[in-house]
Design an enzyme around this catalytic site. Sequence first.
Site, PDB file in Angstrom:
ATOM      1  N   GLU A  33       1.567  18.870   0.688  1.00  0.00           N
ATOM      2  CA  GLU A  33       2.033  17.482   0.765  1.00  0.00           C
ATOM      3  C   GLU A  33       2.102  16.974   2.198  1.00  0.00           C
ATOM      4  O   GLU A  33       1.882  15.780   2.451  1.00  0.00           O
ATOM      5  CB  GLU A  33       3.405  17.345   0.104  1.00  0.00           C
ATOM      6  CG  GLU A  33       3.392  17.521  -1.404  1.00  0.00           C
ATOM      7  CD  GLU A  33       3.628  18.947  -1.848  1.00  0.00           C
ATOM      8  OE1 GLU A  33       3.870  19.166  -3.050  1.00  0.00           O
ATOM      9  OE2 GLU A  33       3.569  19.865  -0.974  1.00  0.00           O
TER      10      GLU A  33
ATOM     11  N   GLN B 212      14.434  20.999  -9.260  1.00  0.00           N
ATOM     12  CA  GLN B 212      13.612  20.242  -8.312  1.00  0.00           C
ATOM     13  C   GLN B 212      14.189  18.856  -8.028  1.00  0.00           C
ATOM     14  O   GLN B 212      13.451  17.907  -7.769  1.00  0.00           O
ATOM     15  CB  GLN B 212      12.160  20.138  -8.781  1.00  0.00           C
ATOM     16  CG  GLN B 212      11.415  21.462  -8.710  1.00  0.00           C
ATOM     17  CD  GLN B 212       9.911  21.332  -8.846  1.00  0.00           C
ATOM     18  OE1 GLN B 212       9.403  20.397  -9.477  1.00  0.00           O
ATOM     19  NE2 GLN B 212       9.177  22.268  -8.269  1.00  0.00           N
TER      20      GLN B 212
ATOM     21  N   LYS C 123      11.701   9.993 -13.370  1.00  0.00           N
ATOM     22  CA  LYS C 123      10.626  10.140 -14.347  1.00  0.00           C
ATOM     23  C   LYS C 123      10.796   9.218 -15.542  1.00  0.00           C
ATOM     24  O   LYS C 123       9.812   8.689 -16.079  1.00  0.00           O
ATOM     25  CB  LYS C 123      10.542  11.597 -14.818  1.00  0.00           C
ATOM     26  CG  LYS C 123       9.292  11.858 -15.663  1.00  0.00           C
ATOM     27  CD  LYS C 123       9.100  13.335 -15.948  1.00  0.00           C
ATOM     28  CE  LYS C 123       7.790  13.565 -16.699  1.00  0.00           C
ATOM     29  NZ  LYS C 123       7.547  15.004 -16.966  1.00  0.00           N
TER      30      LYS C 123
ATOM     31  N   MET D 202       0.572  24.261  26.227  1.00  0.00           N
ATOM     32  CA  MET D 202       1.557  23.463  26.954  1.00  0.00           C
ATOM     33  C   MET D 202       2.846  24.246  27.170  1.00  0.00           C
ATOM     34  O   MET D 202       3.496  24.123  28.216  1.00  0.00           O
ATOM     35  CB  MET D 202       1.844  22.156  26.207  1.00  0.00           C
ATOM     36  CG  MET D 202       2.653  21.159  27.017  1.00  0.00           C
ATOM     37  SD  MET D 202       1.820  20.625  28.554  1.00  0.00           S
ATOM     38  CE  MET D 202       0.715  19.369  27.912  1.00  0.00           C
TER      39      MET D 202
END
Length: 562
Positions: free
Chosen positions: A51, A114, A163, A466
């Site tokens: 994601e 979830q 949902k 760096m």
Amino acid sequence: MKMTGAQIVVNCLLEQHVDTIFGFPGGQVLNIYDALYEYKDRIRHILTCHEQGAAHAADGYARSTGRTGVVIATSGPGATNLVTGIATAYMDSVPMVAITGNVSVGLLGRDSFQEVDITGITAPITKHNFIVKKPEELASTIRRAFAIAGSGRPGPVLVDIPKDITAAMIEYTPETPEPTCKTDAPLPSLDEAVALITQSRRPFIFAGGGAIASGAANSLSAFADKIDAPVALSLMGLGALPPDNPRFTGMMGMHGSKTSSYAVENCDLFLALGTRFSDRVLCNASYFAKNAKILQIDIDPAEINKNIPVFASVAGDLDAILTELVCRLPDGIAHSEWMEKMKALKATYPIDRPLSGDTMPYAVLSTLHDLAPDAIITTEVGQHQMWAGQYFHFARPRQFLTSGGLGTMGYGLGAALGAQAANPNKHVINVAGDGSFFMNLNELATAVTYHLPVIELIMNNGVLGMVRQWQQLFYKEHYSHSVLERQTDLAALARAFGALPFTIAQPADIRPVLSEALKSGKPCVINCLIDPEENVLPMVPAGRPIGEPILTLEKGGSDETH
């Protein structure tokens, strides 16, 4: 007409002329994905490997086009995996709409499977966010999200949809979105700005990412000509003024040019255009532009006087303000002595190549520019990012996509996917370090799957460049956990993903390898071997004034010359 909430989501995307979205399905967005199946001939969905890659892809799509990018993820870990991408877009004012699923309304707040409070998590890193708890509010909320993301100072907006809202049957009435018109708002008073500019004898313009977001490239050039002033750009502003413009003095800030540093310290009027005065620009703020009055022009009033006190300010759209100033300022403004000084400094301290002689990063990036000057360049974060800003000469806006504010390692490859999806006829190259590469290499699979011919150009020095540079200069060369010592065969890895492998081991390899990769029309991985002693210069050490950059550095030591 009545349709499901999921169908309304997709129809609202079509209202906004969305043609491409990025995402990853999961349980709480299955209704939306089922609706997307119905509209697969009108909206292209690109399934990333993670994601976060989808969020960065939506960001790259937005930065390269100026249009709002869209990303979709499910609840819980799917939503939290978007957080870094959303924060990256927020820090750089990128228009994005993130759509997340959540558990049904009745299960919210019960620690359901979830479930996560993604609106609470993202409140500090979004321009606005919503959770839709009433079906009848779904369409209006999505429309508001797009209006907010793309208006004023752009930024990401998150819409969290339980949902059961996507399953509900809802009355839907199509709407045509009202175009965002920058000129509707009346211009603020410009009298003080006009007076300051006409009185100035040594004006200096510094333009940031706001010049690109506002579409102000043409008005910036006209304004600089009108007031006869040199112009520096921030990393985010690169492309707002062509580098071959004689007024251009290079970047400004920690890794800015010596000419720009001199101009800051010696101008009498510092014009900050569409820039927020990041600490990487100011260096030591106590010494910044001490001989000048600062005039700040920015669309966001919250940025004025936030990081440094200014003498005067104008809040509004930069393009409209510069256009009006060009009309109102008198003709004949000239600062020939000041401009000649800038020209002499650029001759002594060139802004388009290393001060210490040719280096491999310069040779690679300047050759890449010769071969593909119109390419879109994305970067990860680190030395390679600064080299790209210094040595690839960006001639137009939205050509350079980089994480300037958050400094997100892992940004570039996802952004390259989004830029390539939005610009199929352009070359897109992600300039990466080998440290950043291992944060997002999984998205090579996405490039191959969707035939997105991005080129992954890895500046491989075997270290976190760096970090190592700071350790060399300021930590007594204690290279603590910055040497990678990885044994990965990058050519074999590229082939495993289905990408073409290349290696640049010496200067003679540069042009033939880059030419072949650009002509291939396929995803490529170029392993470019870089000496770990190569450093990014100039560099202003932390806490030092901007006028005291390190210009040269002996390899193997920390000797410095100001």
